[in-house]
Each structure stands twice: as C-alpha cells, then as structure tokens.
Design a protein around this motif. Structure first.
Motif, PDB file in Angstrom:
ATOM      1  N   CYS A  90       6.799   3.938  11.077  1.00 10.52           N
ATOM      2  CA  CYS A  90       5.697   2.979  11.174  1.00 10.52           C
ATOM      3  C   CYS A  90       4.742   3.238  10.027  1.00 10.52           C
ATOM      4  O   CYS A  90       4.110   4.309   9.974  1.00 10.52           O
ATOM      5  CB  CYS A  90       4.981   3.140  12.512  1.00 10.52           C
ATOM      6  N   VAL A  91       4.652   2.300   9.107  1.00 11.59           N
ATOM      7  CA  VAL A  91       3.758   2.420   7.963  1.00 11.59           C
ATOM      8  C   VAL A  91       2.626   1.414   8.154  1.00 11.59           C
ATOM      9  O   VAL A  91       2.876   0.209   8.287  1.00 11.59           O
ATOM     10  CB  VAL A  91       4.489   2.158   6.644  1.00 11.59           C
ATOM     11  N   ILE A  92       1.396   1.903   8.204  1.00 12.93           N
ATOM     12  CA  ILE A  92       0.234   1.038   8.452  1.00 12.93           C
ATOM     13  C   ILE A  92      -0.643   1.028   7.209  1.00 12.93           C
ATOM     14  O   ILE A  92      -0.972   2.085   6.664  1.00 12.93           O
ATOM     15  CB  ILE A  92      -0.571   1.522   9.669  1.00 12.93           C
ATOM     16  N   GLN A  93      -1.003  -0.137   6.764  1.00 13.45           N
ATOM     17  CA  GLN A  93      -1.822  -0.284   5.553  1.00 13.45           C
ATOM     18  C   GLN A  93      -3.100   0.534   5.651  1.00 13.45           C
ATOM     19  O   GLN A  93      -3.816   0.484   6.650  1.00 13.45           O
ATOM     20  CB  GLN A  93      -2.176  -1.764   5.355  1.00 13.45           C
ATOM     21  N   GLY A  94      -3.368   1.302   4.602  1.00 16.41           N
ATOM     22  CA  GLY A  94      -4.639   2.042   4.524  1.00 16.41           C
ATOM     23  C   GLY A  94      -5.528   1.431   3.454  1.00 16.41           C
ATOM     24  O   GLY A  94      -5.461   0.212   3.202  1.00 16.41           O
ATOM     25  N   GLU A  95      -6.323   2.258   2.792  1.00 16.30           N
ATOM     26  CA  GLU A  95      -7.269   1.747   1.797  1.00 16.30           C
ATOM     27  C   GLU A  95      -6.639   1.559   0.425  1.00 16.30           C
ATOM     28  O   GLU A  95      -7.191   0.896  -0.444  1.00 16.30           O
ATOM     29  CB  GLU A  95      -8.452   2.725   1.664  1.00 16.30           C
ATOM     30  N   THR A  96      -5.481   2.209   0.207  1.00 16.97           N
ATOM     31  CA  THR A  96      -4.920   2.222  -1.144  1.00 16.97           C
ATOM     32  C   THR A  96      -3.538   1.550  -1.181  1.00 16.97           C
ATOM     33  O   THR A  96      -3.035   1.079  -0.169  1.00 16.97           O
ATOM     34  CB  THR A  96      -4.748   3.677  -1.635  1.00 16.97           C
ATOM     35  N   ARG A  97      -2.922   1.568  -2.350  1.00 16.56           N
ATOM     36  CA  ARG A  97      -1.608   0.952  -2.544  1.00 16.56           C
ATOM     37  C   ARG A  97      -0.473   1.861  -2.097  1.00 16.56           C
ATOM     38  O   ARG A  97       0.705   1.533  -2.297  1.00 16.56           O
ATOM     39  CB  ARG A  97      -1.462   0.563  -4.020  1.00 16.56           C
ATOM     40  N   HIS A  98      -0.826   3.009  -1.526  1.00 15.00           N
ATOM     41  CA  HIS A  98       0.217   3.939  -1.053  1.00 15.00           C
ATOM     42  C   HIS A  98       1.195   3.226  -0.116  1.00 15.00           C
ATOM     43  O   HIS A  98       2.403   3.447  -0.171  1.00 15.00           O
ATOM     44  CB  HIS A  98      -0.448   5.124  -0.339  1.00 15.00           C
ATOM     45  N   PHE A  99       0.675   2.377   0.724  1.00  7.68           N
ATOM     46  CA  PHE A  99       1.493   1.588   1.663  1.00  7.68           C
ATOM     47  C   PHE A  99       2.610   0.862   0.925  1.00  7.68           C
ATOM     48  O   PHE A  99       3.782   0.924   1.314  1.00  7.68           O
ATOM     49  CB  PHE A  99       0.580   0.578   2.378  1.00  7.68           C
ATOM     50  N   ASP A 100       2.261   0.217  -0.163  1.00 11.13           N
ATOM     51  CA  ASP A 100       3.248  -0.590  -0.908  1.00 11.13           C
ATOM     52  C   ASP A 100       4.384   0.281  -1.439  1.00 11.13           C
ATOM     53  O   ASP A 100       5.567  -0.072  -1.347  1.00 11.13           O
ATOM     54  CB  ASP A 100       2.567  -1.310  -2.070  1.00 11.13           C
ATOM     55  N   PHE A 101       3.996   1.426  -1.998  1.00 12.57           N
ATOM     56  CA  PHE A 101       5.010   2.305  -2.591  1.00 12.57           C
ATOM     57  C   PHE A 101       5.946   2.871  -1.519  1.00 12.57           C
ATOM     58  O   PHE A 101       7.167   2.940  -1.719  1.00 12.57           O
ATOM     59  CB  PHE A 101       4.337   3.422  -3.377  1.00 12.57           C
ATOM     60  N   ILE A 102       5.395   3.255  -0.376  1.00 16.95           N
ATOM     61  CA  ILE A 102       6.239   3.798   0.689  1.00 16.95           C
ATOM     62  C   ILE A 102       7.201   2.735   1.192  1.00 16.95           C
ATOM     63  O   ILE A 102       8.416   2.960   1.296  1.00 16.95           O
ATOM     64  CB  ILE A 102       5.384   4.320   1.859  1.00 16.95           C
ATOM     65  N   CYS A 103       6.670   1.558   1.509  1.00 13.23           N
ATOM     66  CA  CYS A 103       7.514   0.506   2.093  1.00 13.23           C
ATOM     67  C   CYS A 103       8.639   0.105   1.146  1.00 13.23           C
ATOM     68  O   CYS A 103       9.804   0.007   1.562  1.00 13.23           O
ATOM     69  CB  CYS A 103       6.663  -0.711   2.441  1.00 13.23           C
ATOM     70  N   GLN A 104       8.297  -0.034  -0.136  1.00  9.10           N
ATOM     71  CA  GLN A 104       9.332  -0.442  -1.097  1.00  9.10           C
ATOM     72  C   GLN A 104      10.381   0.654  -1.266  1.00  9.10           C
ATOM     73  O   GLN A 104      11.590   0.411  -1.309  1.00  9.10           O
ATOM     74  CB  GLN A 104       8.690  -0.779  -2.449  1.00  9.10           C
ATOM     75  N   ALA A 105       9.896   1.895  -1.340  1.00 14.30           N
ATOM     76  CA  ALA A 105      10.823   3.015  -1.537  1.00 14.30           C
ATOM     77  C   ALA A 105      11.789   3.148  -0.362  1.00 14.30           C
ATOM     78  O   ALA A 105      12.993   3.345  -0.550  1.00 14.30           O
ATOM     79  CB  ALA A 105      10.037   4.317  -1.720  1.00 14.30           C
ATOM     80  N   VAL A 106      11.281   3.000   0.842  1.00 16.08           N
ATOM     81  CA  VAL A 106      12.134   3.164   2.022  1.00 16.08           C
ATOM     82  C   VAL A 106      13.128   2.009   2.135  1.00 16.08           C
ATOM     83  O   VAL A 106      14.320   2.217   2.369  1.00 16.08           O
ATOM     84  CB  VAL A 106      11.272   3.267   3.305  1.00 16.08           C
ATOM     85  N   ALA A 107      12.643   0.802   1.923  1.00 15.49           N
ATOM     86  CA  ALA A 107      13.527  -0.361   2.047  1.00 15.49           C
ATOM     87  C   ALA A 107      14.683  -0.274   1.053  1.00 15.49           C
ATOM     88  O   ALA A 107      15.859  -0.415   1.424  1.00 15.49           O
ATOM     89  CB  ALA A 107      12.736  -1.650   1.841  1.00 15.49           C
ATOM     90  N   SER A 108      14.353   0.020  -0.203  1.00 11.12           N
ATOM     91  CA  SER A 108      15.428   0.083  -1.211  1.00 11.12           C
ATOM     92  C   SER A 108      16.249   1.357  -1.063  1.00 11.12           C
ATOM     93  O   SER A 108      17.473   1.345  -1.255  1.00 11.12           O
ATOM     94  CB  SER A 108      14.837  -0.004  -2.616  1.00 11.12           C
TER      95      SER A 108
END
Ligand SMILES: Nc1c(NC[C@H](O)[C@H](O)[C@H](O)CO)[nH]c(=O)[nH]c1=O
Ligand SMILES: CC(=O)[C@@H](O)COP(=O)(O)O
Length: 163
Positions: A90-108
C-alpha cells in the motif's frame, strides 16, 4: 466516477480454476501494515477457498512496497516449484514525489520479474491519494485488492499450466 459504483472485487461472475495443484508465495509490505494486513487476509482466504492447499502457500514480509520486486525475484529464483508470487503493498501519497518513484518502480519491476521467470507475479499494490481510499480497497466498500490478486494468481497459474 465509475469506481464509486463498483465493488472492484466482484469476480463471482467469473469461472475460477481449482487451485489444488498450485503453489504460491505471498510477499507483503510492512509499510501501512493495517492495510496490507487486510490485503493479506483477503488473499489468503481467497486462495484457500479456491482450493489452494495451506501447505502450498509461503508468506514472507518485506519492509516496503519497493522491496516487493526483489522479494519476487528471490522467491522465484530460490523456489522454482512456485507457480506464482502475489505481491501486496500500500503506497499512499505523501508530500514529495517519492510516491511516484515507488509506484513506477514496483509496477515495472514486478512485470520484469514475471517475464523473466515466465510465471505470474501479481501486482496487488494499492497506490492511493489518501488513507481512506486504501481502507475502501482493503476490505471496504470497493472490495479487497488482496482477493483480486489471489484470483488473478490462480487464473494465470492455470493458464501457464494448460496453454
Ligand atoms: N511511503 C511508503 C513506502 N516507502 C518505503 C519504500 O517502499 C521502501 O521500503 C524504501 O524506500 C526503502 O527502499 N513504502 C510503502 O509500501 N508504502 C508507502 O506509503
Ligand atoms: C510514498 C512515500 O514514500 C510517502 O508516504 C513518504 O512521504 P513523503 O513523500 O512526505 O516523504
């Protein structure tokens, strides 16, 4: 929005193969543990209720969703008898772009591991704007992504075994 009208885990209308011959690992991220615990409960219950034997299920924790890719690779490399890996997070958006990097990395990353091993690696990762969206999709009004991931694993293992 269409989602608001749906229980996203409504797969009762589909045919689910018998899971008695398949062996699965479930990798569960510890971040947002209350959510991922519900995803795990749903996935385990659904595997068992569709014929998968308890002794044919390996469950492993990982620190966060980013580590799910590594876990899937390790599991399929060291346990070639596995028919698939269900990855829950479960990745929940925080204040930074960390969310984007995690989600993309895991999906690919999960896709790459699945293709490398020619075995299903299921993306059972919630990627939400807030906590409530995660609650709604881990046993709430929009179903349980863990249930969906388990059904997907059985269907893909069956395809792999019968095609
Ligand atoms: N913020 C969330 C994380 N962050 C941790 C990463 O997944 C990873 O463990 C860390 O970057 C070290 O490699 N993980 C989640 O699963 N959910 C989050 O909301
Ligand atoms: C998805 C995350 O890593 C996130 O929860 C961390 O929060 P922040 O982006 O505010 O550091």
């Amino acid at each position: 929005m269409a989602t608001q009208l749906k229980n996203l885990s409504d797969f009762s209308h589909t045919t689910v193969p018998d899971g008695k011959n398949y062996k699965f690992a479930i990798a569960v991220a510890e971040w947002n543990a209350a959510i991922t615990g519900s995803l795990y409960d749903g996935a385990l219950k659904t595997l068992l209720s569709n014929g998968v034997l308890e002794e044919n299920i390996i469950s492993v924790p990982v620190p966060g969703s980013f580590e799910l890719t590594g876990a899937a690779e390790i599991l399929l490399s060291k346990r070639p008898e596995l028919d698939g890996v269900i990855c829950l997070g479960c990745v929940i958006q925080g204040e930074t772009r960390h969310f984007d990097f995690i989600c993309q990395a895991v999906a690919s990353g999960l896709t790459d591991v699945s293709i490398k091993h020619s075995k299903p690696v299921i993306f059972g990762v919630l990627t939400t704007d807030d906590q409530q969206q995660a609650v709604d999709r881990s046993g709430g009004k929009h179903g349980n992504k863990g249930d969906e991931a388990a059904i997907t694993a059985i269907k893909m293992a069956h395809l792999n075994a019968t095609v």
